[in-house]
Design an enzyme around this catalytic site. Structure first.
Site, short mmCIF file in Angstrom:
data_model
loop_
_atom_site.label_atom_id
_atom_site.label_comp_id
_atom_site.label_asym_id
_atom_site.label_seq_id
_atom_site.Cartn_x
_atom_site.Cartn_y
_atom_site.Cartn_z
CE1 TYR A 34 -4.03 1.65 -0.30
CE2 TYR A 34 -3.52 2.70 1.80
CZ TYR A 34 -4.30 2.61 0.66
OH TYR A 34 -5.35 3.46 0.48
CE LYS A 93 -20.51 -21.10 -14.74
NZ LYS A 93 -21.22 -20.50 -15.85
#
Length: 322
Positions: free
Chosen positions: A60, A115
């Site tokens: 970060y 899925k």
């Protein structure tokens, strides 16, 4: 006590019987399918660990700013330094979920989670379900266009026809990433593969086959297109009103296009008429749309197509047996 039930009604009956046994107290009844889905089937997990302040400064701020600036200077670097190259969006509006119909984006979420899980388990691809509430193809296209910078591809899923055709076409035209509608092309590829195996098993060339297709939605149209491309001799498409033929005045533009390219003999009328002399039935519609009697090879002799097919396949190479 674990039991295997035929369906939900059977499970409820078994639980009721257990409650009626003297001296037995049923404290909890669970369903293993629901338990599998409790809390969802997906979670976010980092590909690297952050254990120290130095790690944090690299993943970060301030270190990440250098990476962002390099991508701003050269957008192609997004494929090297982000998750985008291995990430797929599973996008739906929940209008044609499994065989349940238009049940909405919230109810579609378990299917889209599943899925996404298949992408990860079978291909190592990260996928995220994007279930949205929209009312038009324009809105769904706008969503696909808006989320595209995050993903390497978009898998359209469970979108009702004819909206699905327009959404796929427009997103393919407007985006520079792959767009794939599973209910169209995924179904068609699997059906074509199965039919090719069956044709080999019984020694019948594609160009001599007559195929009856029940259901001309997203899956049905895609199956017709692919089987026609592969050289199937004749395809007769049917919807709820019977054979899709060019003389009908109630056809959508998509169905009219199918009618103009199929049904070589120009058959008309109920679906039963399509079954005459047919070799293959492909059902991509709802339940109870076909009378079993239509499948008899010789009604007088009592022969049934499934029995004949199994007999022929059993004599074929073991790899081809069902």
């Amino acid at each position: 006590i674990s039991v295997m039930a035929r369906n939900e009604q059977h499970a409820a009956t078994l639980a009721g019987v257990a409650r009626d046994v003297e001296g037995v107290e049923v404290t909890l009844v669970t369903d293993r399918i629901f338990e599998q889905h409790r809390g969802g089937k997906l979670s976010g997990r980092g590909s690297i660990s952050v254990r120290t302040r130095d790690d944090l400064s690299m993943v970060y701020t301030p270190g990440v700013g250098r990476v962002s600036q390099s991508i701003a200077d050269d957008p192609a670097r997004v494929w090297d330094f982000t998750m985008r190259g291995n990430t797929v969006a599973v996008l739906t509006d929940g209008t044609a979920v499994l065989g349940l119909g238009d049940i909405g984006p919230e109810a579609a979420l378990p299917v889209m989670e599943g899925k996404a899980l298949l992408f990860k388990e079978f291909a190592g691809v990260d996928a995220f379900p994007i279930c949205v509430r929209v009312s038009s193809a324009d809105e769904l296209v706008a969503v696909g266009r808006a989320i595209a910078p995050t993903f390497g591809g978009i898998n359209l899923e469970d979108i009702a026809a004819p909206r699905c055709f327009e959404v796929e076409r427009r997103l393919k035209d407007e985006l520079d990433i792959p767009v794939f509608h599973d209910d169209q092309h995924g179904t068609a590829v699997v059906v074509a593969a199965a039919l090719r195996n069956a044709a080999r098993a019984i020694g019948k060339p594609f160009d001599t086959m007559r195929v009856v297709m029940q259901g001309i939605g997203a899956a049905g149209v895609a199956c017709v297109n692919l089987l026609d491309h592969l050289g199937v001799g004749d395809i007769i498409a049917c919807d709820r009103k019977g054979i899709v033929d060019v003389t009908r005045d109630d056809l959508t533009p998509v169905k009219r296009d199918v009618a103009e390219r199929t049904n070589a003999e120009g058959r008309r009328g109920p679906t039963a008429e399509a079954f005459r002399d047919a070799d293959v039935f492909i059902g991509v519609s709802g339940p109870e749309t076909v009378d079993p009697e239509w499948g008899r090879i010789d009604p007088a002799a009592g022969d049934w197509f499934p029995e004949m097919a199994l007999q022929l396949a059993s004599n074929a190479d073991p790899v081809l047996r069902p």
